[in-house]
Design a protein around this motif. Structure first.
Motif, PDB file in Angstrom:
ATOM      1  N   UNK A 216       0.826  -1.220   0.000  1.00 39.05           N
ATOM      2  CA  UNK A 216       0.000   0.000   0.000  1.00 39.05           C
ATOM      3  C   UNK A 216       0.859   1.270   0.000  1.00 39.05           C
ATOM      4  N   UNK A 217       1.842   1.303  -0.906  1.00 42.42           N
ATOM      5  CA  UNK A 217       2.672   2.489  -1.064  1.00 42.42           C
ATOM      6  C   UNK A 217       3.794   2.627  -0.060  1.00 42.42           C
ATOM      7  N   UNK A 218       4.019   1.596   0.779  1.00 46.41           N
ATOM      8  CA  UNK A 218       5.057   1.649   1.811  1.00 46.41           C
ATOM      9  C   UNK A 218       6.091   0.556   1.549  1.00 46.41           C
ATOM     10  N   UNK A 219       7.361   0.950   1.503  1.00 45.90           N
ATOM     11  CA  UNK A 219       8.465   0.004   1.365  1.00 45.90           C
ATOM     12  C   UNK A 219       9.235  -0.001   2.683  1.00 45.90           C
ATOM     13  N   UNK A 220       9.090  -1.074   3.459  1.00 46.47           N
ATOM     14  CA  UNK A 220       9.687  -1.175   4.787  1.00 46.47           C
ATOM     15  C   UNK A 220      10.990  -1.961   4.705  1.00 46.47           C
ATOM     16  N   UNK A 221      12.091  -1.358   5.209  1.00 47.32           N
ATOM     17  CA  UNK A 221      13.400  -2.007   5.202  1.00 47.32           C
ATOM     18  C   UNK A 221      13.706  -2.549   6.594  1.00 47.32           C
ATOM     19  N   UNK A 222      14.200  -3.789   6.661  1.00 45.46           N
ATOM     20  CA  UNK A 222      14.462  -4.437   7.944  1.00 45.46           C
ATOM     21  C   UNK A 222      15.816  -4.029   8.507  1.00 45.46           C
ATOM     22  N   UNK A 223      15.899  -4.017   9.829  1.00 45.66           N
ATOM     23  CA  UNK A 223      17.139  -3.649  10.514  1.00 45.66           C
ATOM     24  C   UNK A 223      18.233  -4.670  10.242  1.00 45.66           C
ATOM     25  N   UNK A 224      19.444  -4.167   9.962  1.00 53.13           N
ATOM     26  CA  UNK A 224      20.612  -5.021   9.802  1.00 53.13           C
ATOM     27  C   UNK A 224      20.669  -5.789   8.502  1.00 53.13           C
ATOM     28  N   UNK A 225      19.741  -5.547   7.598  1.00 56.39           N
ATOM     29  CA  UNK A 225      19.688  -6.332   6.362  1.00 56.39           C
ATOM     30  C   UNK A 225      20.347  -5.567   5.222  1.00 56.39           C
ATOM     31  N   UNK A 226      20.978  -6.309   4.307  1.00 56.96           N
ATOM     32  CA  UNK A 226      21.594  -5.737   3.119  1.00 56.96           C
ATOM     33  C   UNK A 226      20.715  -6.086   1.923  1.00 56.96           C
ATOM     34  N   UNK A 227      20.350  -5.056   1.149  1.00 55.32           N
ATOM     35  CA  UNK A 227      19.537  -5.248  -0.051  1.00 55.32           C
ATOM     36  C   UNK A 227      20.338  -4.815  -1.270  1.00 55.32           C
ATOM     37  N   UNK A 228      20.015  -5.387  -2.395  1.00 53.18           N
ATOM     38  CA  UNK A 228      20.594  -4.925  -3.648  1.00 53.18           C
ATOM     39  C   UNK A 228      19.563  -5.054  -4.758  1.00 53.18           C
ATOM     40  N   UNK A 229      19.662  -4.147  -5.740  1.00 47.30           N
ATOM     41  CA  UNK A 229      18.772  -4.198  -6.887  1.00 47.30           C
ATOM     42  C   UNK A 229      19.413  -3.434  -8.028  1.00 47.30           C
ATOM     43  N   UNK A 230      18.808  -3.506  -9.215  1.00 48.12           N
ATOM     44  CA  UNK A 230      19.268  -2.714 -10.342  1.00 48.12           C
ATOM     45  C   UNK A 230      18.747  -1.295 -10.207  1.00 48.12           C
ATOM     46  N   UNK A 231      18.384  -0.668 -11.310  1.00 49.36           N
ATOM     47  CA  UNK A 231      17.788   0.663 -11.260  1.00 49.36           C
ATOM     48  C   UNK A 231      16.482   0.604 -10.470  1.00 49.36           C
ATOM     49  N   UNK A 232      16.212   1.645  -9.674  1.00 49.80           N
ATOM     50  CA  UNK A 232      15.032   1.644  -8.809  1.00 49.80           C
ATOM     51  C   UNK A 232      14.282   2.963  -8.960  1.00 49.80           C
ATOM     52  N   UNK A 238       6.676   5.550  -0.136  1.00 45.27           N
ATOM     53  CA  UNK A 238       7.280   5.988   1.118  1.00 45.27           C
ATOM     54  C   UNK A 238       8.210   4.868   1.580  1.00 45.27           C
ATOM     55  N   UNK A 239       9.514   5.155   1.599  1.00 44.07           N
ATOM     56  CA  UNK A 239      10.517   4.162   1.993  1.00 44.07           C
ATOM     57  C   UNK A 239      10.914   4.450   3.440  1.00 44.07           C
ATOM     58  N   UNK A 240      10.791   3.452   4.305  1.00 44.22           N
ATOM     59  CA  UNK A 240      11.053   3.629   5.735  1.00 44.22           C
ATOM     60  C   UNK A 240      12.103   2.625   6.182  1.00 44.22           C
ATOM     61  N   UNK A 241      13.155   3.128   6.810  1.00 43.99           N
ATOM     62  CA  UNK A 241      14.203   2.276   7.334  1.00 43.99           C
ATOM     63  C   UNK A 241      14.090   2.094   8.833  1.00 43.99           C
ATOM     64  N   UNK A 242      15.036   1.369   9.438  1.00 43.14           N
ATOM     65  CA  UNK A 242      14.996   1.107  10.880  1.00 43.14           C
ATOM     66  C   UNK A 242      15.164   2.394  11.701  1.00 43.14           C
ATOM     67  N   UNK A 243      14.841   2.279  12.989  1.00 47.83           N
ATOM     68  CA  UNK A 243      15.051   3.391  13.918  1.00 47.83           C
ATOM     69  C   UNK A 243      16.545   3.537  14.212  1.00 47.83           C
ATOM     70  N   UNK A 244      16.930   4.674  14.798  1.00 46.22           N
ATOM     71  CA  UNK A 244      18.349   4.966  15.013  1.00 46.22           C
ATOM     72  C   UNK A 244      19.014   4.018  16.000  1.00 46.22           C
ATOM     73  N   UNK A 245      18.243   3.379  16.902  1.00 46.82           N
ATOM     74  CA  UNK A 245      18.838   2.474  17.873  1.00 46.82           C
ATOM     75  C   UNK A 245      18.871   1.029  17.365  1.00 46.82           C
ATOM     76  N   UNK A 246      18.547   0.825  16.094  1.00 46.41           N
ATOM     77  CA  UNK A 246      18.600  -0.496  15.482  1.00 46.41           C
ATOM     78  C   UNK A 246      19.731  -0.540  14.453  1.00 46.41           C
TER      79      UNK A 246
END
Length: 351
Positions: A216-232, A238-246
């Motif tokens: 639903x328009x939200x791309x959630x990134x997990x803490x400590x995980x490495x992602x890779x892709x081609x052109x994006x 709305x891209x959301x990453x982990x909190x600062x303490x993660x």
């Protein structure tokens, strides 16, 4: 008499059986004790091994947190994992201790590291190994850097643009345009070594997982995980990453990237060009390293960490305020720029 002899034989046989049972018991008791001792030792060894693995998990967690930022905060208190807990703490500026605990068994491991300044004290580094970089502030764009800036090339500041540098500006080319540039006095240039580029290239060798599917328009990134892709193309997401303490998420884009709104504890490595469409509202607000090998074009960018790009263009956007703000990592007190740990081997810590 026959009855009496039968009773005597029965009583003698019973006595022999009792003696044999007593003898067997005398032999069995030490064997049973040995079995119990071996069992307890085995259980204790298994518990110690589990506690060791938990301590290792704590050090792995610390390494994830510190990879891009030597001053990253560590988790407070004990963290539940499996059938035990682990905790991590800094005992000095160069050593982290992790404790794994299962029941009353605690194993401690230490990890030593050396802080290494890779960006010469600069929060913003514009230019690449080819020396063809430039930085440009267009229209009425406003930029503020709470530290030092290196532009390996020319700096263009349009008449209506404002550029504030809290510490120092190192410029290898020319300052062009009629815009306002505010500099701190007594600026001293620091050389930028090749170690920065080598370190960044090492990060690109990591193998990542595919990006998750947006919901639903939200791309959630997990803490400590490495992602890779081609052109994006993240416009409309709305891209959301982990909190600062993660532990931060690391995203490697092996082509070009367009985005509209991206926030969180994210290290973003773009091999191609990176742009924020000027007619779109949104912000790129990340805590971490933003590295663009090509050109970075923005109108609303906030970085807490380090910004490194071959070319940087800052445009005025559809809002009032700073178009570019770069600050040091939260909690970083030992200097500016990209300070990373060089880890050494683990070792037991006896107390």
């Amino acid at each position: 008499m026959p009855g009496k002899y039968a009773q005597d034989e029965g009583g003698g046989l019973l006595l022999v059986i009792l003696l044999l049972l007593a003898f067997a018991l005398l032999i069995a008791l030490p064997v049973l004790q040995l079995i119990m001792i071996e069992y307890r030792a085995s259980v204790s060894e298994q518990i110690a091994l589990q506690a060791h693995y938990l301590a290792e998990a704590g050090l792995v967690k610390a390494q994830q947190l510190l990879t891009f930022n030597v001053a990253a905060p560590l988790p407070a208190g004990e963290q539940a994992l499996g059938n035990g807990t682990y905790s991590v703490e800094r005992v000095s500026e160069r050593e982290i201790v992790a404790a794994g605990r299962v029941g009353s068994m605690t194993i401690r491991l230490a990890l030593c590291y050396e802080p290494q300044e890779l960006s010469g004290g600069y929060l913003v580094c514009v230019g690449g190994v080819n020396g063809d970089g430039y930085m440009e502030l267009k229209g009425t764009a406003k930029a503020q850097v709470a530290g030092s800036v290196l532009v390996d090339g020319d700096l263009f500041v349009d008449a209506g643009a404002l550029f504030g540098v809290a510490s120092r500006l190192t410029l290898t080319g020319e300052l062009l345009g009629e815009g306002s540039v505010t500099l701190a006095p007594n600026s001293v240039a620091n050389p930028l070594s090749d170690e920065l580029w080598l370190w960044l290239q090492e990060r690109l060798l990591q193998t990542g997982s595919p990006l998750p599917e947006p919901q639903t328009g939200l791309l959630q990134l997990e803490a400590g995980k490495i992602y890779e892709c081609g052109a994006a193309d993240w416009v409309g997401l709305q891209v959301v990453g982990p909190a600062e303490d993660e532990p931060p998420a690391t995203v490697i884009i092996r082509g070009d990237l367009s985005w509209q709104d991206c926030r969180g504890n994210i290290n973003l490595l773009v091999i191609g060009d990176c742009q924020q469409p000027g007619n779109q509202e949104g912000v790129l607000s990340v805590t971490g390293v933003l590295w663009v090998q090509g050109s970075l074009t923005v109108h609303n960018l906030h970085v807490r960490g380090a910004l490194i790009a071959n070319c940087l263009q800052v445009n005025s956007g559809p809002f009032v305020g700073l178009n570019l703000l770069v600050e040091s990592y939260p909690g970083l007190t030992g200097g500016e720029g990209l300070i990373v740990p060089r880890f050494q081997s683990w070792k037991y810590r006896f107390e």
